[in-house]
Write a protein that holds these residues in place. Structure first.
Motif, PDB file in Angstrom:
ATOM      1  N   THR A  27     -56.584 107.797 -36.782  1.00 19.21           N
ATOM      2  CA  THR A  27     -55.541 108.685 -37.391  1.00 19.21           C
ATOM      3  C   THR A  27     -54.862 109.296 -36.062  1.00 19.21           C
ATOM      4  O   THR A  27     -53.707 109.268 -36.520  1.00 19.21           O
ATOM      5  N   ALA A  31     -50.759 109.040 -36.244  1.00 18.04           N
ATOM      6  CA  ALA A  31     -49.918 109.844 -36.064  1.00 18.04           C
ATOM      7  C   ALA A  31     -48.835 109.735 -34.995  1.00 18.04           C
ATOM      8  O   ALA A  31     -47.620 110.081 -34.911  1.00 18.04           O
ATOM      9  N   ASP A  35     -44.627 109.442 -35.201  1.00 20.46           N
ATOM     10  CA  ASP A  35     -43.878 110.275 -34.289  1.00 20.46           C
ATOM     11  C   ASP A  35     -42.790 109.164 -33.917  1.00 20.46           C
ATOM     12  O   ASP A  35     -41.757 109.713 -33.617  1.00 20.46           O
TER      13      ASP A  35
END
Length: 64
Positions: A27, A31, A35
């Motif tokens: 995870t 992420a 970004d």
């Protein structure tokens, strides 16, 4: 996985903790990738906005 397959509770607990850790790492990586993609997209939009200005780069000053 069933506990009656010969795996004791301690081993099952360790496997469960490892699985949760791997999911948390996955995870986190996802992420960070998101970004990075958002930043690249913002840079692309900025480049596209600059390219629609026809007066930029249209003239060259030359002195001989």
């Amino acid at each position: 996985m069933e506990l009656c397959d010969g795996i004791d509770i301690a081993a099952y607990s360790v496997m469960n903790a490892q699985t949760q850790t791997m999911q948390a790492i996955g995870t986190g990586i996802l992420a960070k990738t998101l970004d990075t993609a958002e930043a690249a997209g913002a840079q692309l939009v900025q480049m596209m906005e600059q390219s629609v200005n026809p007066h930029l780069g249209g003239n060259i000053d030359i002195m001989i």
